[in-house]
Design a protein around this motif. Structure first.
Motif, short mmCIF file in Angstrom:
data_model
loop_
_atom_site.label_atom_id
_atom_site.label_comp_id
_atom_site.label_asym_id
_atom_site.label_seq_id
_atom_site.Cartn_x
_atom_site.Cartn_y
_atom_site.Cartn_z
N ILE A 22 0.85 -1.18 0.00
CA ILE A 22 0.00 0.00 0.00
C ILE A 22 0.89 1.23 0.00
O ILE A 22 1.76 1.38 0.85
CB ILE A 22 -0.93 0.01 1.22
N GLU A 23 0.65 2.11 -0.96
CA GLU A 23 1.41 3.35 -1.03
C GLU A 23 0.78 4.40 -0.12
O GLU A 23 -0.42 4.37 0.15
CB GLU A 23 1.41 3.89 -2.47
N ALA A 24 1.60 5.33 0.33
CA ALA A 24 1.09 6.43 1.14
C ALA A 24 0.14 7.27 0.29
O ALA A 24 0.38 7.49 -0.90
CB ALA A 24 2.23 7.29 1.66
N SER A 25 -0.93 7.73 0.89
CA SER A 25 -1.90 8.50 0.14
C SER A 25 -1.35 9.89 -0.18
O SER A 25 -0.61 10.48 0.60
CB SER A 25 -3.20 8.62 0.92
N VAL A 26 -1.72 10.37 -1.34
CA VAL A 26 -1.30 11.69 -1.79
C VAL A 26 -2.44 12.65 -1.52
O VAL A 26 -3.60 12.37 -1.89
CB VAL A 26 -0.97 11.66 -3.30
N PRO A 27 -2.17 13.78 -0.86
CA PRO A 27 -3.26 14.72 -0.61
C PRO A 27 -3.85 15.24 -1.92
O PRO A 27 -3.13 15.55 -2.86
CB PRO A 27 -2.60 15.84 0.19
N VAL A 28 -5.15 15.28 -1.96
CA VAL A 28 -5.86 15.72 -3.15
C VAL A 28 -6.44 17.10 -2.87
O VAL A 28 -7.08 17.31 -1.84
CB VAL A 28 -6.99 14.73 -3.52
#
Length: 69
Positions: A22-28
């Motif tokens: 699981i990759e770290a989430s990117v702020p949208v």
């Protein structure tokens, strides 16, 4: 075998499972709210209901449900 009530499973010999990564989430970036001074027209047959564009979504949903009956 299934007709005899026995559980039939696929042959899993030689099958490997891959670990999940699981990759770290990117702020949208949140879209800016659209402010409109227009109107919304709800049309059902011969009935036309014109509402201000600032009418809450819940109220619009109530009116749509009432028109559907």
């Amino acid at each position: 075998m299934a007709r005899q009530g026995k559980l039939v499973l696929p042959n899993l010999d030689g099958m490997d499972f891959v670990p999940v990564e699981i990759e770290a989430s990117v702020p949208v970036a949140k879209p800016s709210p659209v402010i409109s001074s227009g109107t919304i027209d709800l049309i059902k047959g011969d009935v036309n209901v014109r509402l201000d564009a600032a009418t809450p979504r819940a109220r619009i949903a109530e009116i749509v449900r009432a028109l559907a009956t």
